[in-house]
Design an enzyme around this catalytic site. Structure first.
Site, PDB file in Angstrom:
ATOM      1  N   ASP A 249     -63.523  11.778  35.538  1.00 48.88           N
ATOM      2  CA  ASP A 249     -63.301  12.522  36.776  1.00 48.88           C
ATOM      3  C   ASP A 249     -64.566  12.584  37.633  1.00 48.88           C
ATOM      4  O   ASP A 249     -64.516  12.381  38.847  1.00 48.88           O
ATOM      5  CB  ASP A 249     -62.832  13.948  36.436  1.00 48.88           C
ATOM      6  CG  ASP A 249     -61.761  14.448  37.396  1.00 48.88           C
ATOM      7  OD1 ASP A 249     -61.067  13.608  37.985  1.00 48.88           O
ATOM      8  OD2 ASP A 249     -61.633  15.669  37.549  1.00 48.88           O
ATOM      9  N   ASP A 293     -55.037  17.684  36.181  1.00 45.43           N
ATOM     10  CA  ASP A 293     -55.834  18.906  36.043  1.00 45.43           C
ATOM     11  C   ASP A 293     -55.005  20.058  35.482  1.00 45.43           C
ATOM     12  O   ASP A 293     -55.549  21.129  35.188  1.00 45.43           O
ATOM     13  CB  ASP A 293     -56.412  19.309  37.405  1.00 45.43           C
ATOM     14  CG  ASP A 293     -57.354  18.245  37.957  1.00 45.43           C
ATOM     15  OD1 ASP A 293     -58.049  17.604  37.156  1.00 45.43           O
ATOM     16  OD2 ASP A 293     -57.372  18.047  39.195  1.00 45.43           O
TER      17      ASP A 293
END
Length: 398
Positions: A249, A293
């Site tokens: 990420d 997420d």
């Protein structure tokens, strides 16, 4: 991940079974939204959470609450519901109406979790290149694909509401099996097909308009199915997956424009969008949160909830909210990390990789809870079988 081991559902479990890599076959949701399990007394809480999630989804039509509040509440509610639905227990058989064991979870292996960030990086960069040169064609084809998956996933949530209405008709609740070449065994009942009909209308609206609420309906269905049906297998597997995606990420958000470009270009329900200002220029009316997420931390939180439950049962204790110490430590850490993400996003006025804050929060919360409980060794040795039962990891225990 492409190499996750898939166990086909048995005939008695019922539901809309899809090909192995897109299997979204549901566990019956205990009368649609409650938790039908003998090991966790959370039916009422899950039902209330589901109703709350529905209100949050449609509330912007009436009143636009601050987007960051909506984002935090929706994401945490999805994690709460999905985690509790993943707990082993019983479900209602669609044909007989009797209680039966819920189907086993799909297990991720050590190899799966180690390769996941690599496969994800290849897929992400491939989409980035595709959107650079064939954006319209890519959105046309991929949008159709994900719309189809969204219809099936959402139908899996709608179908349990319809089952009580058709319980007396065996013809409608009987499960039909078809062995389709390449796709494998597909199972469904007429009730499942009936559920697909209204959801297909939602799919049509989404595909033709990309309306934010239809996007979120499919996104919520994907997230719930993922958390409910997948298991990272062990604490160490979960830690490896979180750490790998932590680097993934940060690199793709801070190191390149790839992640942000794909997120803004990809017109598919792989993210939740939250209205922030209807009067703002087009392109600035919404904020977004990727499903990763929600689902990735959710898998880790669900794993530790199942461990809480198994520890309580092993000690012959009642499974009350008080025994879910790892779960609530994780849940609080998840909310705190989302709040931190919003603060940093507002402070720097730029997109933030949420896993930058979610991963440390999850790992630190688990380790601190284990240290406080004197269970650090047990935490690292913890693993579970496909049914969600905790088993001893001999290699780690030695």
């Amino acid at each position: 991940p492409q190499r996750v081991k898939v166990r086909h559902r048995s005939r008695s479990n019922n539901g809309l079974s899809l090909p192995p890599r897109t299997n979204l076959d549901r566990s019956n949701m205990a009368g649609a939204t409650g938790l039908s399990t003998n090991t966790a007394n959370a039916s009422r809480a899950v039902t209330i959470a589901a109703a709350f999630l529905a209100v949050l989804t449609f509330l912007p039509f009436v009143y636009t609450i601050p987007y960051y509040v909506n984002m935090i509440l929706q994401a945490s509610t999805i994690v709460f519901i999905g985690s509790h639905l993943s707990v082993p227990g019983t479900q209602v058989n669609q044909e007989t109406g009797e209680q039966e064991e819920k189907p086993p979870l799909e297990q991720m292996t050590r190899k799966d979790v180690m390769q996941f960030p690599l496969y994800g990086s290849c897929a992400l960069f491939g989409l980035y290149v595709l959107f650079k040169f064939y954006k319209d064609l890519a959105n046309l084809l991929l949008g159709l694909y994900f719309t189809g998956l969204g219809v099936l996933a959402l139908a899996g949530l709608v179908s349990p509401f319809l089952i009580p209405l058709f319980r007396s008709s065996k013809a409608l609740t009987k499960v039909h099996e078809f062995d389709v070449p390449v796709m494998g065994m597909i199972e469904f009942s007429i009730v499942d097909l009936i559920a697909v009909v209204p959801v297909s209308g939602i799919g049509y609206i989404y595909y033709t308009t990309h309306h934010w609420v239809t996007n979120n309906m499919f996104g919520v269905a994907f997230a719930l199915r993922g958390i409910e049906m997948l298991s990272v297998g062990s604490f160490v597997n979960g830690a490896i997956l979180l750490c790998g995606l932590f680097v993934y990420d940060i690199f793709w958000v801070f190191g390149t424009d790839v992640m942000v470009t794909v997120a803004k270009s990809f017109q598919a329900p792989i993210k939740l969008v939250f209205p922030r200002d209807w009067s703002a220029p087009v392109g600035q009316q919404f904020s977004m949160l990727g499903l990763g997420d929600i689902v990735i931390p959710g898998l880790f939180i669900a794993l530790l909830l199942r461990w809480d439950v198994r520890q309580a049962l092993a000690a012959k204790k009642a499974v009350t909210e008080g025994v879910k110490k790892y779960f609530y430590a994780q849940f609080a850490a998840y909310i705190a990390a989302l709040v931190t993400t919003v603060i940093m996003m507002t402070w720097f006025k730029s997109a933030q990789p949420a896993l930058l804050y979610l991963v440390p929060a999850a790992l630190i919360a688990a380790l601190l809870t284990a240290l406080a409980s004197g269970q650090l060794k047990e935490l690292f040795a913890m693993a579970e079988d496909e049914a969600g039962a905790v088993v001893e990891d001999d290699k780690k225990s030695k």
